[in-house]
Design a protein around this motif. Structure first.
Motif, PDB file in Angstrom:
ATOM      1  N   TYR A   1      35.169  56.857 -56.444  1.00 43.90           N
ATOM      2  CA  TYR A   1      35.648  56.242 -57.681  1.00 43.90           C
ATOM      3  C   TYR A   1      36.365  54.926 -57.355  1.00 43.90           C
ATOM      4  CZ  TYR A   1      35.257  61.148 -59.195  1.00 43.90           C
ATOM      5  OH  TYR A   1      34.832  62.422 -59.456  1.00 43.90           O
ATOM      6  N   PHE A   2      36.363  54.029 -58.331  1.00 42.71           N
ATOM      7  CA  PHE A   2      37.081  52.769 -58.202  1.00 42.71           C
ATOM      8  C   PHE A   2      37.889  52.528 -59.472  1.00 42.71           C
ATOM      9  CE2 PHE A   2      37.326  48.167 -59.079  1.00 42.71           C
ATOM     10  CZ  PHE A   2      38.081  47.773 -57.962  1.00 42.71           C
ATOM     11  N   ALA A   3      39.174  52.159 -59.291  1.00 38.31           N
ATOM     12  CA  ALA A   3      40.049  51.841 -60.420  1.00 38.31           C
ATOM     13  C   ALA A   3      40.144  50.328 -60.561  1.00 38.31           C
ATOM     14  CB  ALA A   3      41.427  52.446 -60.213  1.00 38.31           C
TER      15      ALA A   3
ATOM     16  N   ARG B   1      31.508  57.829 -67.375  1.00 35.77           N
ATOM     17  CA  ARG B   1      30.647  59.007 -67.269  1.00 35.77           C
ATOM     18  C   ARG B   1      29.293  58.588 -66.731  1.00 35.77           C
ATOM     19  NH1 ARG B   1      30.131  62.113 -72.806  1.00 35.77           N
ATOM     20  NH2 ARG B   1      29.182  63.690 -71.475  1.00 35.77           N
ATOM     21  N   VAL B   2      28.688  59.480 -65.963  1.00 37.93           N
ATOM     22  CA  VAL B   2      27.302  59.292 -65.528  1.00 37.93           C
ATOM     23  C   VAL B   2      26.560  60.602 -65.778  1.00 37.93           C
ATOM     24  CG1 VAL B   2      27.736  57.505 -63.818  1.00 37.93           C
ATOM     25  CG2 VAL B   2      27.950  59.898 -63.145  1.00 37.93           C
TER      26      VAL B   2
ATOM     27  N   GLY C   1      28.799  63.294 -63.611  1.00 33.40           N
ATOM     28  CA  GLY C   1      30.242  63.447 -63.473  1.00 33.40           C
ATOM     29  C   GLY C   1      30.984  62.518 -64.412  1.00 33.40           C
ATOM     30  N   GLY C   2      32.297  62.634 -64.377  1.00 35.64           N
ATOM     31  CA  GLY C   2      33.117  61.809 -65.246  1.00 35.64           C
ATOM     32  C   GLY C   2      34.529  61.678 -64.714  1.00 35.64           C
ATOM     33  N   VAL C   3      35.212  60.679 -65.206  1.00 31.10           N
ATOM     34  CA  VAL C   3      36.640  60.512 -64.945  1.00 31.10           C
ATOM     35  C   VAL C   3      37.260  60.168 -66.285  1.00 31.10           C
ATOM     36  CG1 VAL C   3      36.199  58.128 -64.218  1.00 31.10           C
ATOM     37  CG2 VAL C   3      38.398  59.179 -63.709  1.00 31.10           C
ATOM     38  N   TRP C   4      38.352  60.858 -66.632  1.00 30.21           N
ATOM     39  CA  TRP C   4      38.924  60.654 -67.953  1.00 30.21           C
ATOM     40  C   TRP C   4      40.440  60.605 -67.911  1.00 30.21           C
ATOM     41  CZ3 TRP C   4      36.721  65.468 -66.765  1.00 30.21           C
ATOM     42  CH2 TRP C   4      37.589  66.556 -66.795  1.00 30.21           C
ATOM     43  N   LEU C   5      40.977  60.062 -68.974  1.00 31.39           N
ATOM     44  CA  LEU C   5      42.415  59.916 -69.142  1.00 31.39           C
ATOM     45  C   LEU C   5      42.907  61.026 -70.055  1.00 31.39           C
ATOM     46  CD1 LEU C   5      44.961  58.044 -68.794  1.00 31.39           C
ATOM     47  CD2 LEU C   5      44.238  56.925 -70.913  1.00 31.39           C
TER      48      LEU C   5
ATOM     49  N   ILE D   1      32.574  55.455 -61.522  1.00 34.09           N
ATOM     50  CA  ILE D   1      32.004  56.236 -60.429  1.00 34.09           C
ATOM     51  C   ILE D   1      31.077  55.312 -59.646  1.00 34.09           C
ATOM     52  CG2 ILE D   1      30.531  58.190 -59.840  1.00 34.09           C
ATOM     53  CD1 ILE D   1      31.553  59.525 -62.426  1.00 34.09           C
ATOM     54  N   GLU D   2      31.398  55.083 -58.372  1.00 38.09           N
ATOM     55  CA  GLU D   2      30.620  54.163 -57.546  1.00 38.09           C
ATOM     56  C   GLU D   2      29.430  54.853 -56.892  1.00 38.09           C
ATOM     57  OE1 GLU D   2      30.955  51.023 -57.297  1.00 38.09           O
ATOM     58  OE2 GLU D   2      33.032  50.394 -57.506  1.00 38.09           O
TER      59      GLU D   2
END
Length: 468
Positions: A353-355, A431-432, A416-420, A325-326
């Motif tokens: 977001y950045f991948a 996660r932040v 927030g978060g980003v998950w697989l 998360i940027e």
């Protein structure tokens, strides 16, 4: 620190050491040996732990299995003797340590009530006075006169908690046992615990449920491998615990050191500002502004605005594992970036977001927490079981969530978060926690009730038509 007369518990420099023998015969040989040779290995379940608990306060204890939580509780209750240090308690202790502990399985539930209460120091007349309340709270019906060995685990914990809670303890200790009960009974127990607190009972609560720690505890203690690693606000302690729950020991040391260093930097900055006569900006330690409930629509004489100094001091950024998360922007629905909004004003949360590598089947989310750490709301994208099917390495993307203006006045924290999404469930890529702060400004004189405003429109009053 509170006065000595307010003290319920003092734990001073306690440690607990066990001797581990490879074979039973080594224990005998060690006892008979006159040499200095040791035939055992030492295991320190606890090391040099000290803290105090005041009357009417609740301490939550968290830590992985094997961290020393149960050993600590047994030392407090007196069922274990510390290797070093001392435990000082004031008043009667009620303890729910293990499922069915202290019950005779051949006795009926009623007989066990009298047995337990007698062991805890109550006279028969006192038990007779409380027996109806105990049985009503346990609510196990006619089974009360059946042997405890015929009870389900839920019935055992109902009866055990009811006995311990109704002996009017000065200190009540609850260790995970409530997890066995159903959700309605858990709610009943926690409501009763709050009632005990109001009457001056101190509580020690051990649970793996961080929301329960945040909601019910005044302080929290994080144990790891017998050491007290952190003690402080439940919201701060549980965030660190959740970050480190599956981490190796080296990461524990680094995270705890970073936390203490950040705290020291904040204290130094506060001293410098005080010397300069400046007013510190609100931080995670700020109290929510006590006021009032929002109207359904925002008050138009209060303007939304952005204060770049409003930054949480409790931010935790997890390691990124292929995505991160940027940035996060809090905006009004017209696109204006803000972090102060009138009560009742809806807003959006735009996450960038950045991948760093190719990603498949991922999801994103946000959450809003109160200044005590209680999660108020959140949302996932995509919804349900859907996922973002593919993101190329080196890609930037944004997800914007839209939030109804239902928050009461006060200070809130957004993460927030980003998950697989994989065959074994979700795995966080990043996660932040407490990434940005949002202050909701008071708009009306109505007193706030509960965690948020779910009113769809103003209430309607209809006079009775009887007798017309």
């Amino acid at each position: 620190m509170s006065s000595e007369g307010n003290l319920a518990l003092r734990v001073e420099n306690i440690s607990k050491n066990y001797r581990i023998y490879a074979h039973p015969r080594d224990r005998l040989l060690q006892a008979l040996s006159r040499s200095n040779k040791t035939r055992y290995q030492e295991f320190w379940a606890l090391r040099s732990l000290s803290f105090e608990l005041q009357r009417g306060r609740t301490l939550g204890i968290v830590g992985r299995n094997g961290s020393g939580k149960s050993t600590l509780l047994q030392l407090i209750c007196g069922t274990l003797t510390p290797t070093t240090g001392s435990v000082e308690t004031h008043g009667r202790i009620g303890a729910l340590l293990e499922l069915g502990s202290g019950f005779n399985l051949e006795f009926s539930g009623r007989e066990n009530v009298y047995l337990n209460a007698t062991v805890l120091g109550l006279r028969k007349a006192e038990v007779d006075h409380e027996i109806d309340n105990i049985l009503a709270f346990a609510d196990i019906g006619e089974f009360i006169d059946q042997p405890v060995k015929t009870y389900s685990s839920g019935m055992v914990v109902r009866l055990a908690f009811s006995v311990q809670a109704h002996i009017n303890p000065d200190l009540l200790i609850v260790d995970e046992a409530l997890a066995v009960g159903d959700e309605l009974f858990q709610k009943k127990c926690y409501a009763y615990i709050e009632k005990l607190k109001e009457n001056g009972t101190s509580i020690i609560l051990v649970t793996h449920s961080c929301p329960q720690i945040i909601q019910h505890c005044d302080e929290a203690l994080l144990l790891h491998k017998g050491l007290a690693r952190l003690m402080g606000k439940p919201s701060t302690v549980t965030v660190i615990y959740q970050r480190l729950i599956n981490a190796p020991d080296s990461e524990w040391d680094q995270a705890i050191e970073e936390h203490h260093r950040l705290k020291a930097d904040q204290q130094q900055a506060a001293l410098e500002d005080e010397d300069q006569g400046a007013t510190r900006p609100p931080t995670e330690t700020s109290e929510a502004q006590p006021t009032a409930a929002p109207a359904t629509e925002p008050a138009h004489d209060i303007k939304a605005w952005l204060d770049t100094r409003l930054k949480p001091s409790s931010t935790v950024v997890y390691p990124d594992l292929g995505a991160r998360i940027e940035e996060l922007r809090i905006q009004l629905l017209n696109g204006k970036e803000v972090n102060h909004i009138p009560c009742g004003e809806s807003f959006s949360l735009s996450f960038d977001y950045f991948a760093s590598e190719e990603l498949k089947d991922i999801s994103t989310s946000y959450h809003i927490a109160s200044n005590s750490g209680l999660r108020i709301s959140g949302q996932n994208y995509p919804a349900g079981d859907a996922t973002i099917s593919h993101v190329s390495a080196g890609t930037l993307w944004t997800v914007t969530f839209y939030v109804q203006g239902a928050l009461w006045p006060g200070l809130y924290f957004i993460g927030g978060g980003v998950w697989l999404m994989g065959p074994k469930g979700q795995h966080y890529l990043h996660r932040v926690i407490d990434f940005k702060a949002l202050r909701v400004l008071p708009a009306t004189s109505v007193i706030a009730t509960g965690a948020c405003n779910l009113a769809l429109k103003p209430p309607e009053f209809r006079p009775s038509l009887s007798g017309a």
